[in-house]
Design a protein around this motif. Sequence first.
Motif, PDB file in Angstrom:
ATOM      1  N   ILE B  41       0.989  -1.252   0.132  1.00 17.43           N
ATOM      2  CA  ILE B  41      -0.143  -0.032   0.006  1.00 17.43           C
ATOM      3  C   ILE B  41       0.734   1.306  -0.083  1.00 17.43           C
ATOM      4  CG2 ILE B  41      -1.895   1.325   1.231  1.00 17.43           C
ATOM      5  CD1 ILE B  41      -2.759  -1.408   2.411  1.00 17.43           C
ATOM      6  N   ALA B  51      -5.203   9.780  -4.577  1.00 16.79           N
ATOM      7  CA  ALA B  51      -5.917   8.978  -3.736  1.00 16.79           C
ATOM      8  C   ALA B  51      -5.316   7.528  -3.874  1.00 16.79           C
ATOM      9  CB  ALA B  51      -7.089   8.881  -4.439  1.00 16.79           C
ATOM     10  N   VAL B  52      -4.924   6.969  -2.921  1.00 15.05           N
ATOM     11  CA  VAL B  52      -4.794   5.440  -2.959  1.00 15.05           C
ATOM     12  C   VAL B  52      -5.858   4.729  -1.956  1.00 15.05           C
ATOM     13  CG1 VAL B  52      -2.977   3.732  -2.305  1.00 15.05           C
ATOM     14  CG2 VAL B  52      -2.386   5.978  -2.949  1.00 15.05           C
ATOM     15  N   VAL B  53      -6.839   3.977  -2.825  1.00 15.25           N
ATOM     16  CA  VAL B  53      -7.706   3.296  -2.039  1.00 15.25           C
ATOM     17  C   VAL B  53      -7.105   1.620  -1.973  1.00 15.25           C
ATOM     18  CG1 VAL B  53     -10.054   2.076  -2.181  1.00 15.25           C
ATOM     19  CG2 VAL B  53      -9.550   4.728  -2.812  1.00 15.25           C
ATOM     20  N   SER B  54      -7.550   1.127  -0.815  1.00 18.48           N
ATOM     21  CA  SER B  54      -6.965  -0.371  -0.851  1.00 18.48           C
ATOM     22  C   SER B  54      -7.804  -1.160  -0.204  1.00 18.48           C
ATOM     23  CB  SER B  54      -5.543  -0.297  -0.037  1.00 18.48           C
ATOM     24  OG  SER B  54      -5.787  -0.150   1.365  1.00 18.48           O
ATOM     25  N   PHE B  55      -7.850  -2.446  -0.586  1.00 23.68           N
ATOM     26  CA  PHE B  55      -8.632  -3.396   0.089  1.00 23.68           C
ATOM     27  C   PHE B  55      -7.879  -4.839   0.703  1.00 23.68           C
ATOM     28  CE2 PHE B  55     -10.858  -7.676  -0.052  1.00 23.68           C
ATOM     29  CZ  PHE B  55     -11.912  -7.454   0.520  1.00 23.68           C
ATOM     30  N   ARG B 125     -10.442  10.425  -6.145  1.00 21.22           N
ATOM     31  CA  ARG B 125     -10.858   9.275  -5.377  1.00 21.22           C
ATOM     32  C   ARG B 125     -11.815   8.566  -5.930  1.00 21.22           C
ATOM     33  NH1 ARG B 125     -13.417  13.590  -3.120  1.00 21.22           N
ATOM     34  NH2 ARG B 125     -15.561  13.221  -2.199  1.00 21.22           N
ATOM     35  N   PHE B 129     -11.701   4.253  -5.826  1.00 21.24           N
ATOM     36  CA  PHE B 129     -12.885   3.464  -5.065  1.00 21.24           C
ATOM     37  C   PHE B 129     -13.261   2.782  -6.092  1.00 21.24           C
ATOM     38  CE2 PHE B 129     -13.014   6.496  -1.384  1.00 21.24           C
ATOM     39  CZ  PHE B 129     -12.976   5.826  -0.650  1.00 21.24           C
ATOM     40  N   VAL B 132     -11.149  -0.616  -7.088  1.00 20.49           N
ATOM     41  CA  VAL B 132     -10.597  -1.611  -6.288  1.00 20.49           C
ATOM     42  C   VAL B 132     -11.839  -2.463  -6.215  1.00 20.49           C
ATOM     43  CG1 VAL B 132     -10.181  -1.899  -3.899  1.00 20.49           C
ATOM     44  CG2 VAL B 132      -8.948  -0.178  -5.115  1.00 20.49           C
TER      45      VAL B 132
END
Lengths: 162, 162, 81, 81
Positions: B41, B51-55, B125, B129, B132
Amino acid sequence: MMRSCQKATGWPYSRPSAADKRNSMISIVLQQEAIDTSCIIGETGTDADGAVVSFIGRVRSSSRGKTVLTMEYETYGEMARKQLQKIVEEATARWSLTDCTVVHRYGSVAIGEASIVIAAASPHRDEAFQAVRFIIDTVKDKVPIWKKEFYSDGSSWINGKE
Amino acid sequence: MMRSCQKATGWPYSRPSAADKRNSMISIVLQQEAIDTSCIIGETGTDADGAVVSFIGRVRSSSRGKTVLTMEYETYGEMARKQLQKIVEEATARWSLTDCTVVHRYGSVAIGEASIVIAAASPHRDEAFQAVRFIIDTVKDKVPIWKKEFYSDGSSWINGKE
Amino acid sequence: MKIKIKAFASVREAFGFDEKELTVSEGIAVKDIVRQITKSYQPARDREMTLLYSINEEYCQDDALLSEGDRLAIFPPVSGG
Amino acid sequence: MKIKIKAFASVREAFGFDEKELTVSEGIAVKDIVRQITKSYQPARDREMTLLYSINEEYCQDDALLSEGDRLAIFPPVSGG
């Protein structure tokens, strides 16, 4: 709920809340220091959680065609914490989160650094996704924090959403 | 695009793709070792990304009322990598991601450990979103990986979505 | 012609193999091969599993035709993530 | 009665102060105070900024009434995150 990685920096804030009664964990932090993103994301969630969704907002090198050198965040601290707590409590109740952390910086933040980190854990993924999206959208709408962009030839307050 | 934190473990996989031509980075990894979530991440995104979105998908201690002791993931490696690459390329093109990493484990994965990590970076973002969410949903639908839950009194293959 | 068959997860356990080579007639369809396998593997037929197929690592339907050297995979609905 | 006024970001710069105490008449509304401030601070009026208000750290409208000891904050639309 004080976590090891937040002990060194920041400003953990918690109070009894509806969410706490259901054994949810909520952490709200406003801090001047760089955010230890990995630590926050890594420590969010329990063995009952199948999903941890996180959002990292970072300062971009360009904004509306201009090159940004650095960013300054001003905050109305007491109110920002109240608002953040309210937003996260609402998200926690609405999507049955087990754990949620929001850290926002203030003061000077360099390009590429995180200005905000949100991490939410829930048994299933749909809830965590919806909660994190709700939190960042609402933070940008309601929490009294303002950014000022600095360029080579001046600076500019950003009022409202870009 | 080989990153420092992936050098030690795993199986970086990349090939020329439409996405690469637009200077996007795509990393697909299937590995038996524990996933260094923070590293993945933390290294996703560039200075142009806001924006960095992680799951993070983690193995849960309970599943449909039963206590899970450990989980075993079986994968059809060659096909899983092809499918993952296809899914991430589609997401990258559709939401103009600048950087996207997917790491999935196989073999035995302990409770609380990450079975999958997805991280996507984009200037704004909404794109990250959506990407992901699309990737995890499609992985669960299309990528030939199967899990077997182990209980104190036996084990059970999970066929299809729970 | 010769083809390679792979089986995964619950299907692998039901079939009792993870990979084998089979000599089949030209232009045979996936479903004919599956019928042949499940005939000799009683447990598999009893389970009435939903089966998915791929040829050379791409999903296919059960009426897809096989060629010399193809890699046919048979597996249950996926559950990764 | 005495109240405390805080200003933030571009509003702080326009008003020229970040916090001050003011003595005002009982039951005065937010908008009356704002009118008084922007009268004496020409630059603020010229900008025709959108202003948001809070009393004691909760958002309020400009017709909200103030009580002794209240903390009134005046600021532009937020841009955090």
